[in-house]
Design a protein around this motif. Structure first.
Motif, mmCIF file in Angstrom:
data_model
loop_
_atom_site.group_PDB
_atom_site.id
_atom_site.type_symbol
_atom_site.label_atom_id
_atom_site.label_comp_id
_atom_site.label_asym_id
_atom_site.label_seq_id
_atom_site.Cartn_x
_atom_site.Cartn_y
_atom_site.Cartn_z
ATOM 1 N N ASP A 39 18.785 -48.693 -49.045
ATOM 2 C CA ASP A 39 18.807 -48.571 -47.579
ATOM 3 C C ASP A 39 17.909 -49.631 -46.952
ATOM 4 O OD1 ASP A 39 20.558 -46.518 -47.649
ATOM 5 O OD2 ASP A 39 19.104 -44.926 -47.231
ATOM 6 N N ASN A 42 19.613 -53.032 -47.313
ATOM 7 C CA ASN A 42 20.735 -53.185 -46.372
ATOM 8 C C ASN A 42 20.241 -53.357 -44.942
ATOM 9 O OD1 ASN A 42 22.482 -52.995 -48.480
ATOM 10 N ND2 ASN A 42 22.851 -50.791 -48.230
ATOM 11 N N ALA A 43 19.172 -52.606 -44.588
ATOM 12 C CA ALA A 43 18.651 -52.703 -43.219
ATOM 13 C C ALA A 43 18.053 -54.089 -42.968
ATOM 14 C CB ALA A 43 17.593 -51.621 -42.980
ATOM 15 N N GLU A 45 18.819 -56.858 -44.530
ATOM 16 C CA GLU A 45 19.906 -57.855 -44.494
ATOM 17 C C GLU A 45 20.652 -57.808 -43.166
ATOM 18 O OE1 GLU A 45 20.836 -58.247 -49.274
ATOM 19 O OE2 GLU A 45 22.306 -57.267 -47.962
ATOM 20 N N ALA A 46 20.895 -56.576 -42.671
ATOM 21 C CA ALA A 46 21.613 -56.456 -41.390
ATOM 22 C C ALA A 46 20.775 -57.052 -40.256
ATOM 23 C CB ALA A 46 21.925 -54.984 -41.110
ATOM 24 N N LYS A 49 20.949 -60.804 -40.606
ATOM 25 C CA LYS A 49 22.272 -61.333 -40.239
ATOM 26 C C LYS A 49 22.446 -61.356 -38.726
ATOM 27 C CE LYS A 49 27.203 -61.053 -40.995
ATOM 28 N NZ LYS A 49 28.322 -60.504 -41.746
ATOM 29 N N LEU A 50 21.969 -60.283 -38.084
ATOM 30 C CA LEU A 50 22.083 -60.227 -36.618
ATOM 31 C C LEU A 50 21.306 -61.386 -35.984
ATOM 32 C CD1 LEU A 50 23.017 -58.679 -34.094
ATOM 33 C CD2 LEU A 50 20.869 -57.399 -34.207
ATOM 34 N N THR A 53 22.981 -64.749 -36.777
ATOM 35 C CA THR A 53 24.224 -64.921 -36.010
ATOM 36 C C THR A 53 23.905 -65.362 -34.585
ATOM 37 O OG1 THR A 53 25.295 -63.229 -37.345
ATOM 38 C CG2 THR A 53 26.348 -63.772 -35.259
ATOM 39 N N HIS A 85 24.934 -64.231 -46.143
ATOM 40 C CA HIS A 85 25.271 -63.329 -45.040
ATOM 41 C C HIS A 85 26.697 -63.539 -44.537
ATOM 42 C CE1 HIS A 85 21.335 -61.535 -44.629
ATOM 43 N NE2 HIS A 85 20.777 -62.730 -44.697
#
Ligand code: FES
Length: 298
Positions: A39, A42-43, A45-46, A49-50, A53, A85
């Motif tokens: 978790d 993933n958090a 990485e998210a 990525k945000l 981006t 990503h």
């Protein structure tokens, strides 16, 4: 260890290996024990990525930012981060051709040249011509130049192979033999050249910021010129595969707009600005004796 900004490729490989080892160790735990670690991963990485981006989108809006972005993507560490990503598509042939472009002026200033034949996950095959042939000191130096550029910019490629030259073609025409290409004067119509390369239109026919359609056998190709530089793409929109040649290119930003549903693409890279995961399929292109030549098959 060196500061993060000065890490070498082998130090980056070491870091990546440690991440892989830690992840492999986590996966040996029970599902309950794995969950908090995964978790957290993933958090993070998210979150990254945000942020990445948004940075990419903002840079793409400004011509200077876009130029900087392309420079950054040439850095193996930045490219690996973006690729991790899913922010760049791994198009090795385009990246390999760009790397060869960086050494070509040096090669040509020493009477040689280099051509991309093929590239796969770990192996690149190039054809060397002119003074790159033979076993003189300068030929060896030029070959080493190509290998060093590939290893520096595409560290995932482990093998650099040199394709044998073809004497029949190499000596058919004095100029072409010097350049190592099939002589265009011996070609009628639009025949296939070696290794999937196809003879296209005169480069002068492709105007700045005007989409140019060229149908080569069964392949429809879009050729664009932006800031004087030519690029070729399969003439299929990344949205629904419709032809793009009826679209428009903004001469300031280089944004190509699909005429069907308005998807926007960077005409220098083919990246989709509307949906980051989508991308036009770039085709390797070179100009020889004033003619565009595109590789339409592997
Ligand atoms: S086919 Fe290009 S935007 Fe839909």
């Amino acid at each position: 260890m060196a500061s993060v900004a000065t890490l070498t490729n082998s130090e980056l490989d070491e870091l990546a290996r440690k991440v892989d080892e830690a992840l492999a160790a986590v996966r040996t735990l029970s599902p309950e024990a794995q969950r908090p670690a995964l978790d957290l991963k993933n958090a993070i990485e998210a979150f990254h990525k945000l942020g990445l981006t948004k940075i990419i989108q903002r840079l793409k809006e400004d011509p200077r930012g876009k130029e900087l972005l392309f420079e950054l993507v040439d850095d193996p560490a930045v490219y690996a981060l973006f690729a991790m990503h899913g922010l760049v598509r791994e198009d090795l042939s385009v990246r390999a051709a760009r790397v060869l472009d960086t050494v070509r002026p040096y090669m040509q200033s020493h009477g040689g040249d280099v051509e991309l034949v093929s590239v796969s996950a770990e192996t690149i095959v190039v054809k060397l011509s002119g003074s790159c042939n033979g076993c003189s000191m300068s030929a060896v130096t030029l070959r080493n130049t190509v290998e060093e550029a590939i290893h520096e910019h595409l560290p995932q490629i482990r093998n650099v192979q040199v394709a044998p030259n073809e004497p029949d073609h190499a000596h058919a025409d004095a100029d072409s033999a010097k350049a190592g290409f099939v002589p265009l004067g011996s070609i009628a119509g639009t025949p296939k050249l070696d290794h999937g390369w196809t003879l296209g239109p005169p480069a002068a026919d492709v105007q700045e910021a005007v989409p140019f359609r060229w149908d080569a056998d069964s392949t429809s190709i879009l050729i664009v010129r932006f800031h004087g530089r030519l690029q070729a793409f399969r003439n299929e929109c990344a949205h629904l595969g419709m032809p793009l040649d009826g679209g428009s290119i903004d001469p300031e930003s280089g944004v190509l707009v699909c005429p069907w549903h308005g998807f926007r693409f960077d005409c220098a890279s083919g990246e989709c600005l509307t949906v980051p995961e989508a991308q036009l399929e770039a085709l390797p292109l070179r100009v020889e004796q004033g003619r565009v030549i595109v590789r339409t098959a592997a």
